[in-house]
Design a protein around this motif. Structure first.
Motif, PDB file in Angstrom:
ATOM      1  N   MET A   1     -44.842 -58.569  -1.684  1.00  0.00           N
ATOM      2  CA  MET A   1     -46.181 -58.689  -1.169  1.00  0.00           C
ATOM      3  C   MET A   1     -46.246 -57.945   0.160  1.00  0.00           C
ATOM      4  N   ARG A   2     -47.174 -57.011   0.284  1.00  0.00           N
ATOM      5  CA  ARG A   2     -47.254 -56.150   1.468  1.00  0.00           C
ATOM      6  C   ARG A   2     -48.451 -56.528   2.332  1.00  0.00           C
ATOM      7  N   LEU A   3     -48.198 -56.773   3.634  1.00  0.00           N
ATOM      8  CA  LEU A   3     -49.218 -57.195   4.574  1.00  0.00           C
ATOM      9  C   LEU A   3     -49.329 -56.224   5.738  1.00  0.00           C
ATOM     10  N   LEU A   4     -50.533 -56.149   6.309  1.00  0.00           N
ATOM     11  CA  LEU A   4     -50.759 -55.428   7.560  1.00  0.00           C
ATOM     12  C   LEU A   4     -51.291 -56.424   8.574  1.00  0.00           C
ATOM     13  N   ILE A   5     -50.647 -56.503   9.741  1.00  0.00           N
ATOM     14  CA  ILE A   5     -51.096 -57.358  10.830  1.00  0.00           C
ATOM     15  C   ILE A   5     -51.685 -56.447  11.900  1.00  0.00           C
ATOM     16  N   VAL A   6     -52.971 -56.648  12.207  1.00  0.00           N
ATOM     17  CA  VAL A   6     -53.658 -55.840  13.220  1.00  0.00           C
ATOM     18  C   VAL A   6     -54.052 -56.787  14.351  1.00  0.00           C
ATOM     19  N   ASP A  22     -39.831 -63.229   7.787  1.00  0.00           N
ATOM     20  CA  ASP A  22     -38.798 -64.236   7.540  1.00  0.00           C
ATOM     21  C   ASP A  22     -39.054 -65.062   6.278  1.00  0.00           C
ATOM     22  N   VAL A  23     -40.324 -65.179   5.873  1.00  0.00           N
ATOM     23  CA  VAL A  23     -40.623 -65.928   4.647  1.00  0.00           C
ATOM     24  C   VAL A  23     -40.803 -65.008   3.441  1.00  0.00           C
ATOM     25  N   GLY A  24     -40.470 -63.717   3.598  1.00  0.00           N
ATOM     26  CA  GLY A  24     -40.381 -62.849   2.433  1.00  0.00           C
ATOM     27  C   GLY A  24     -41.447 -61.785   2.259  1.00  0.00           C
ATOM     28  N   TYR A  25     -42.342 -61.609   3.226  1.00  0.00           N
ATOM     29  CA  TYR A  25     -43.361 -60.574   3.107  1.00  0.00           C
ATOM     30  C   TYR A  25     -42.873 -59.257   3.694  1.00  0.00           C
ATOM     31  N   GLU A  26     -43.356 -58.153   3.142  1.00  0.00           N
ATOM     32  CA  GLU A  26     -43.164 -56.835   3.746  1.00  0.00           C
ATOM     33  C   GLU A  26     -44.330 -56.648   4.706  1.00  0.00           C
ATOM     34  N   VAL A  27     -44.036 -56.372   5.985  1.00  0.00           N
ATOM     35  CA  VAL A  27     -45.081 -56.406   7.005  1.00  0.00           C
ATOM     36  C   VAL A  27     -45.126 -55.115   7.814  1.00  0.00           C
ATOM     37  N   ASP A  28     -46.327 -54.542   7.941  1.00  0.00           N
ATOM     38  CA  ASP A  28     -46.601 -53.461   8.882  1.00  0.00           C
ATOM     39  C   ASP A  28     -47.446 -54.034  10.003  1.00  0.00           C
ATOM     40  N   THR A  29     -47.354 -53.437  11.195  1.00  0.00           N
ATOM     41  CA  THR A  29     -48.140 -53.910  12.333  1.00  0.00           C
ATOM     42  C   THR A  29     -48.895 -52.759  12.981  1.00  0.00           C
ATOM     43  N   SER A  30     -50.002 -53.114  13.616  1.00  0.00           N
ATOM     44  CA  SER A  30     -50.777 -52.150  14.396  1.00  0.00           C
ATOM     45  C   SER A  30     -51.393 -52.884  15.570  1.00  0.00           C
ATOM     46  N   TYR A  31     -51.386 -52.223  16.736  1.00  0.00           N
ATOM     47  CA  TYR A  31     -51.893 -52.849  17.951  1.00  0.00           C
ATOM     48  C   TYR A  31     -53.249 -52.296  18.382  1.00  0.00           C
ATOM     49  N   LEU A  97     -51.475 -70.061   9.304  1.00  0.00           N
ATOM     50  CA  LEU A  97     -51.650 -68.667   8.897  1.00  0.00           C
ATOM     51  C   LEU A  97     -50.899 -68.393   7.597  1.00  0.00           C
ATOM     52  N   GLU A  98     -49.659 -68.846   7.516  1.00  0.00           N
ATOM     53  CA  GLU A  98     -48.875 -68.647   6.294  1.00  0.00           C
ATOM     54  C   GLU A  98     -49.543 -69.307   5.096  1.00  0.00           C
TER      55      GLU A  98
END
Length: 167
Positions: A1-6, A22-31, A97-98
């Protein structure tokens, strides 16, 4: 599961990303909004956690651009409900949130109608307006959320706990 955190608060963004990783998601971030919009328009995400107030391009503009191209990607908005699949008020707990992310990623529908109807009751999900017998009924944000959720779930019982979780 792929997530983007903005999220423009770097420390908060990184904390959220680490927790979800840590709970298994693939995560990208943007500020910032400009970078986030590039990600949103070029990458495939299962869900985007999107802050409202961002430097560059704000979260609402990012959401509008995304929805022009893509109605399927789930969006959890930090701030207010304005076309996102769900929203949370800051501050929030990472566990909440999770749970919201798990709930959103399980949902498979895209609501195409902007108006929900049942008898003489109509709710415009885009304008967030309710009508009874064609007369506008002023509702608070919470009342609007309750009405919308109940209209989306016509024909099945909705428990108080479920209603509280989604509203």
């Amino acid at each position: 599961m792929r997530l983007l955190i903005v999220e423009d608060e770097k420390e908060l963004c990184d904390t959220i990303a680490k927790s979800l990783y840590d709970v298994g998601y693939e995560v990208d971030t943007s500020y910032n909004g400009s970078e986030a919009l590039e990600y949103v328009l070029t990458e495939e995400y299962d869900l985007i956690v999107l802050d409202l107030n961002l430097p560059g391009i704000d979260g609402m503009d990012i959401l509008r651009e995304l929805r022009r191209e893509n109605e399927e990607t789930k969006v959890l908005m930090e701030g207010l409900d304005a076309g996102a699949n769900d929203y949370m008020e800051k501050p929030f707990h990472l566990q909440e949130l999770e749970a919201r992310i798990r709930s959103l990623t399980r949902r498979k529908f895209v609501q195409r109608d902007v108006c929900l109807n049942n008898g003489d009751i109509r709710f415009d999900t885009k304008k967030r307006e309710a009508y009874a017998k064609e007369e506008r009924v002023p509702l608070t944000r919470k009342e609007s959320g309750i009405l919308e959720y109940l209209l989306l779930n016509l024909g099945r019982p909705v428990s108080q706990e479920e209603l509280i979780e989604h509203v």
